[in-house]
Scaffold this active site. Structure first.
Site, mmCIF file in Angstrom:
data_model
loop_
_atom_site.group_PDB
_atom_site.id
_atom_site.type_symbol
_atom_site.label_atom_id
_atom_site.label_comp_id
_atom_site.label_asym_id
_atom_site.label_seq_id
_atom_site.Cartn_x
_atom_site.Cartn_y
_atom_site.Cartn_z
ATOM 1 N N ASP A 212 0.853 -1.190 0.000
ATOM 2 C CA ASP A 212 0.000 0.000 0.000
ATOM 3 C C ASP A 212 0.884 1.234 0.000
ATOM 4 O OD1 ASP A 212 -2.217 -1.602 0.130
ATOM 5 O OD2 ASP A 212 -3.061 -0.676 1.930
ATOM 6 N N ARG A 264 -5.825 -5.225 -8.591
ATOM 7 C CA ARG A 264 -4.954 -4.164 -8.068
ATOM 8 C C ARG A 264 -3.474 -4.439 -8.343
ATOM 9 N NH1 ARG A 264 -7.512 -2.106 -2.263
ATOM 10 N NH2 ARG A 264 -9.639 -1.793 -3.031
#
Length: 385
Positions: A212, A264
Site C-alpha cells: 500500500d 490491483r
C-alpha cells in the site's frame, strides 16, 4: 490472439489463441532468450561481483522515481543475528533494533531466518534491509510499516502471510515508544514517505494488501518482485477524497504478477504510475485499475488474460465521474489470450523522468526473459549476484 500495442495503434495477429490454447512459447518470437536477460537494475547489480564486501553499491542501481533512495548507503553494516522480536524493547542483534536507529544503517543477516514480528516493524529513515546471502522471511505476524520517513530500501527478502497488528506499544526510535492502534495486515505499508525502493522481494498471502502506497507518498520504485496468491495486490492512493495523493509518482518495473492474483496490480488514485516491463499471468478480475483521475502509462508489459471470457479486460475504472478524460495509455505492451487495454485521455502521458531516473523500456515480448529472476536471488559470496 496477440496484441502488440503502441500508444494509439493495436496490431492483431491471425492466431486464434482464445479458441485453441497453445503453449505460451508458441507466441514468443524465437529471438527472445530462453534464459534470463538482465534488465537495467540487474545488469547494474551483476556488474559488481564483490557484492558481499561492497553491499552499499546496490543503492546506485535503482531506476525510475525511486532512483534517489539511498537507504543505508552512507552508514555502517548492521548484522541481524537473532530472529526474535520485542516490539517495545528490541534487543541488539534483532531486525527491529537496527530498523529503528536514527543513523543510516545497511541491515544484513548472518544466517537463514524466519522472523515473526510481535507488532508492525516501524522503519526509521536511511535504512536498507538487504537479504542477500541468506534466506530471510518475515511471516505469520504483522509486517513492515514505512511511515513519515524517507530513503528506505528493502531488497531480497520474502514477506508473506502477514497478519493485522493489535493495539499496543511499539518502539519507532531509540527514544520513542508510541501507542499504535493496530495495522491492517499489509506486507509493506508506505505512508507519508518518499524515496523508497522495494526490489527483488517475494510477497504473498497477506490479510490486506501486499503493498500500500498512501497519504502523499512519492518518489517510489517497486521492481523485480514476485507477487502471488493474493487478492488485492497493490494500492496507490488512500481514498477518492484524499487529493494530497496528487503528488504521488511511482515506477512499477520488472515484476512478476504470477499465479492466483485477483486485482490491483496496481489500483491508482490521483497520482502517476509508470507500469513498465511487468509480466502478468491470468488475473481473476482485472490487472490495472483506478479512480479519482490518476495518470497511468502501461509500457512494454506482457499480459496473459485468464480463460474467463468476462475477465479479458486489463483495465478497470471505478467511481461515478467521467473517466474518458483520464490519461491511461498503453505503449509497446504485448497482449495474449484475448487481453485488451482500454485507453483514455489526451495529451502527453510520459513519466518525465530526470536524466538519472530515466531508463529504456524493453518491448513486451522481452518481458518473460527480463523478469525471470524476479523475487529474492540466491546469492553466494565470491560470485556475481
Amino acid at each position: 490472439m496477440i496484441h502488440l500495442a503502441s500508444t494509439f495503434v493495436i496490431a492483431h495477429s491471425t492466431e486464434k489463441y482464445y479458441n485453441t490454447p497453445q503453449p505460451l512459447s508458441k507466441y514468443i518470437p524465437k529471438s527472445t532468450p530462453k534464459t534470463a536477460f538482465l534488465n537495467e537494475i540487474d545488469s547494474c547489480r551483476r556488474a559488481k561481483p564483490k557484492w558481499a564486501s561492497n553491499r552499499q553499491a546496490l543503492a546506485d542501481c535503482a531506476i525510475g522515481f525511486g532512483k534517489d533512495a539511498t537507504g543505508g548507503k552512507y552508514g555502517a553494516i548492521y548484522l541481524v543475528t537473532d530472529p526474535s522480536d520485542d516490539s517495545e524493547n528490541p534487543k541488539p542483534g534483532t531486525l527491529r533494533y537496527g530498523a529503528i536507529q536514527t543513523e543510516p544503517l545497511w541491515i544484513v543477516f548472518d544466517k537463514d531466518m524466519v522472523i515473526t514480528l510481535e507488532n508492525e516493524l516501524i522503519m526509521n529513515s536511511y535504512k536498507t534491509i538487504d537479504g542477500r546471502g541468506a534466506k530471510v522471511e518475515i511471516a505469520d505476524g504483522p509486517c513492515i510499516t514505512i511511515q513519515g520517513v524517507s530513503h528506505i530500501i528493502v531488497h531480497g527478502i520474502s514477506i508473506h502471510d502477514c497478519k493485522p497488528a493489535k493495539t499496543g506499544l511499539v518502539r519507532s526510535t531509540p527514544d520513542h515508544v508510541g501507542h499504535r492502534l493496530g495495522s491492517d495486515g499489509d506486507a509493506i505499508s508506505i505512508f507519508s514517505s518518499s524515496n523508497i525502493w522495494i526490489d527483488h522481494c517475494f510477497l504473498a498471502r497477506c490479510t490486506d494488501g501486499l503493498i500500500d502506497i498512501i497519504h502523499a507518498s512519492t518518489a517510489i520504485t517497486i521492481s523485480n518482485n514476485y507477487f502471488t496468491q493474493h487478492d488485492k495486490v497493490m494500492l496507490l492512493g488512500h481514498n477518492d477524497q484524499y487529493t494530497a495523493d496528487k503528488i504521488m509518482k511511482v515506477t512499477i518495473a520488472f515484476n512478476q504478477f504470477a499465479s492466483d492474483l485477483t486485482e490491483r496490480m496496481p489500483r491508482v488514485r490521483f497520482g502517476y504510475a509508470h507500469v513498465v516491463n511487468n509480466k502478468y499471468d491470468e488475473w481473476k478480475m482485472y490487472a490495472i485499475g483506478g479512480s479519482a483521475n490518476p495518470t497511468i502509462l502501461s509500457e512494454g508489459n506482457f499480459f496473459v488474460a485468464p480463460n474467463d471470457p468476462n475477465a479479458k479486460q486489463i483495465t478497470k475504472r471505478e467511481g461515478k465521474e467521467n473517466w474518458k478524460s483520464w490519461k491511461w495509455r498503453s505503449s509497446k505492451d504485448l497482449f495474449l489470450n484475448g487481453a485488451y487495454f482500454v485507453p483514455s485521455g489526451f495529451g502527453s502521458c510520459a513519466p518525465n523522468y530526470s536524466p538519472t531516473q530515466s531508463f529504456t523500456a524493453a518491448p513486451g515480448f522481452m518481458v518473460p526473459a527480463i523478469t525471470l529472476n524476479a523475487g529474492p536471488t540466491n546469492c553466494v559470496v565470491g560470485r556475481a549476484c
